[in-house]
Write an enzyme that holds these catalytic residues in place. Structure first.
Site, short mmCIF file in Angstrom:
data_model
loop_
_atom_site.label_atom_id
_atom_site.label_comp_id
_atom_site.label_asym_id
_atom_site.label_seq_id
_atom_site.Cartn_x
_atom_site.Cartn_y
_atom_site.Cartn_z
N GLY A 106 0.86 -1.18 0.00
CA GLY A 106 0.00 0.00 0.00
C GLY A 106 0.89 1.23 0.00
O GLY A 106 1.85 1.32 0.80
N ALA A 107 0.59 2.17 -0.90
CA ALA A 107 1.50 3.29 -1.13
C ALA A 107 1.91 4.04 0.16
O ALA A 107 3.11 4.23 0.41
CB ALA A 107 0.89 4.24 -2.16
N GLN A 109 -5.49 -8.71 -3.13
CA GLN A 109 -5.61 -7.72 -2.05
C GLN A 109 -7.08 -7.48 -1.69
O GLN A 109 -7.38 -6.95 -0.63
CB GLN A 109 -4.96 -6.39 -2.46
CG GLN A 109 -3.45 -6.42 -2.49
CD GLN A 109 -2.91 -6.74 -3.86
OE1 GLN A 109 -3.55 -7.43 -4.66
NE2 GLN A 109 -1.72 -6.27 -4.16
N ASP A 158 -1.50 4.94 -6.38
CA ASP A 158 -0.07 4.80 -6.10
C ASP A 158 0.74 5.99 -6.61
O ASP A 158 1.81 6.30 -6.09
CB ASP A 158 0.47 3.50 -6.70
CG ASP A 158 -0.07 2.33 -5.91
OD1 ASP A 158 -1.19 1.88 -6.21
OD2 ASP A 158 0.61 1.91 -4.96
O1 MRU Z 1 0.83 -3.72 -4.73
P1 MRU Z 1 0.13 -3.06 -3.58
O2 MRU Z 1 -0.72 -3.99 -2.80
O3 MRU Z 1 1.10 -2.29 -2.72
O4 MRU Z 1 -0.82 -2.01 -4.29
C1 MRU Z 1 -1.67 -1.24 -3.49
C2 MRU Z 1 -2.57 -0.36 -4.29
O5 MRU Z 1 -2.55 -0.34 -5.49
C3 MRU Z 1 -3.42 0.58 -3.49
O6 MRU Z 1 -4.64 0.78 -4.13
C4 MRU Z 1 -2.71 1.92 -3.36
O7 MRU Z 1 -1.40 1.72 -2.90
C5 MRU Z 1 -3.41 2.83 -2.43
S1 MRU Z 1 -3.30 2.26 -0.76
C6 MRU Z 1 -3.98 3.43 0.25
#
Ligand code: MRU
Length: 351
Positions: free
Chosen positions: A50-51, A197, A237
């Protein structure tokens, strides 16, 4: 948020303890990380993901790498190690720039302390930003509820809940605020192959007692077209200066379906997910991950192969949704329509 008995990350002295998201939803396992190598592994393997959470975890990783007197090259190496973990989420880049600036301004013997302080500051800023995103975003859900008199049917993708941040989440923050304000909400949760996810989102919503339904990713288009979705709410992201938005792969298809059906498509993300150095989505680097993520499925008892080990695979972790398909953005300052974004960003400071 109704449930704070678990946390995504907590600092204990000069270590951090994380919830290992690769074990969810089957078991809740925490791991204590005490060196930058542990943090690097945790981010790369998506134990933390998650970003926003990636950026904050990496900031603690830098703090762990510094000895009592950290020379410039030690700082730069630590920042570079963290930057190389995952390329798409710009929160990591902003967090590392901030650590670099703060540390190089500090006296050598104060750098370690300054690094922990700066990481702690980001931790608390994330909680406040996400709560504010929730407060702004819930007004959109309230408006739908007052208009229809029925539970608001939100569709989301991936996990942009508290697991992806320090608390509240981004796309799920308005849903948690709706719960607090007695606005009934039902969530369509998209599975989000290959890393699933969506199961993290379903797990979060179950714990909070929020009605939700898990769907295969391919079911989303028809649900949107058939009038069973009031709005789509996703995280991000990286958002380019023109509003093009990188988010988990599959987001783009939902945006296309929403646009075709006239369903609002909102992106919830803090200001530090914007990257004004990218003019458009074409400038955003898209992470390609190991093909085994697609060749296998993960279950409670481990992984099972669904394709030959030598099957050629393309596994982009993210896609870019053009701004023209996005209704608007919800950030800690408010709600901004996509066609007013550039004006809005002129007044927003991106650290
Ligand atoms: O690969 P990930 O699980 O890190 O990707 C996460 C996402 O794409 C989320 O939608 C994004 O980071 C927003 S989290 C608040």
């Amino acid at each position: 948020m109704s449930d704070q008995t678990l946390f995504t990350l907590i600092r204990e002295g000069d270590t951090i303890t994380i919830l290992d998201q690769t074990r969810l939803p089957f078991e809740t396992v925490t791991r204590t990380l005490d060196c930058i190598e542990d943090v690097e592994t945790a981010i790369k393997t998506m134990q933390v993901r998650g970003a926003p959470l990636i950026g904050i975890t990496a900031a603690y990783g830098v703090a762990m790498a510094l000895g009592e007197a950290a020379c410039d090259s030690l700082v730069v190496d630590a920042v570079d190690t963290m930057l190389a973990t995952r390329p798409t989420a710009v929160n990591l880049k902003h967090a590392m720039r901030r650590m670099h600036q703060r540390l190089l301004r500090s006296r050598l013997d104060q750098r370690q302390n300054a690094a922990w302080q700066e990481a702690d500051a980001m931790f608390y800023e994330d909680v406040n930003a996400n709560r504010a995103i929730g407060q702004h975003g819930v007004t959109l859900l309230k408006e739908i509820y007052e208009r229809t008199g029925k539970p608001v049917r939100v569709m989301t993708h991936c996990n942009a809940g508290w697991l992806a941040t320090v608390a509240w989440g981004t796309a799920l923050a308005p849903v948690y605020l709706a719960l607090e304000q007695n606005i009934p909400v039902e969530v369509w949760v998209s599975e989000t192959r290959p890393r699933n996810q969506g199961l993290l989102t379903a797990w979060e919503l179950s714990r909070a007692g929020i009605p939700h339904t898990l769907i295969a990713d391919n079911a989303a288009g028809a649900l949107i077209a058939n009038g069973q979705v009031d709005c789509v709410l996703v995280g991000a992201d990286r958002i380019a200066a023109n509003g093009d938005t990188a988010n988990k792969v599959g987001t783009y298809l939902k945006a296309l379906a929403a646009h075709a059906a006239g369903v609002p498509f909102w992106v919830a993300a803090p200001i530090n997910t914007f990257d004004t150095s990218c003019d458009t989505g074409k400038d955003i680097p898209i992470e390609e991950r190991d093909g085994d993520e697609v060749r296998t499925v993960q279950g409670e008892n481990g992984s099972a192969h669904i394709a030959d080990t030598d099957m050629r695979v393309f596994n982009p972790a993210f896609d870019v949704t053009p701004a023209s398909l996005i209704t608007g953005f919800i950030n800690e300052r408010g709600i901004v329509l996509a066609d007013k974004l550039e004006e809005h960003m002129e007044h927003a400071e991106v650290v």
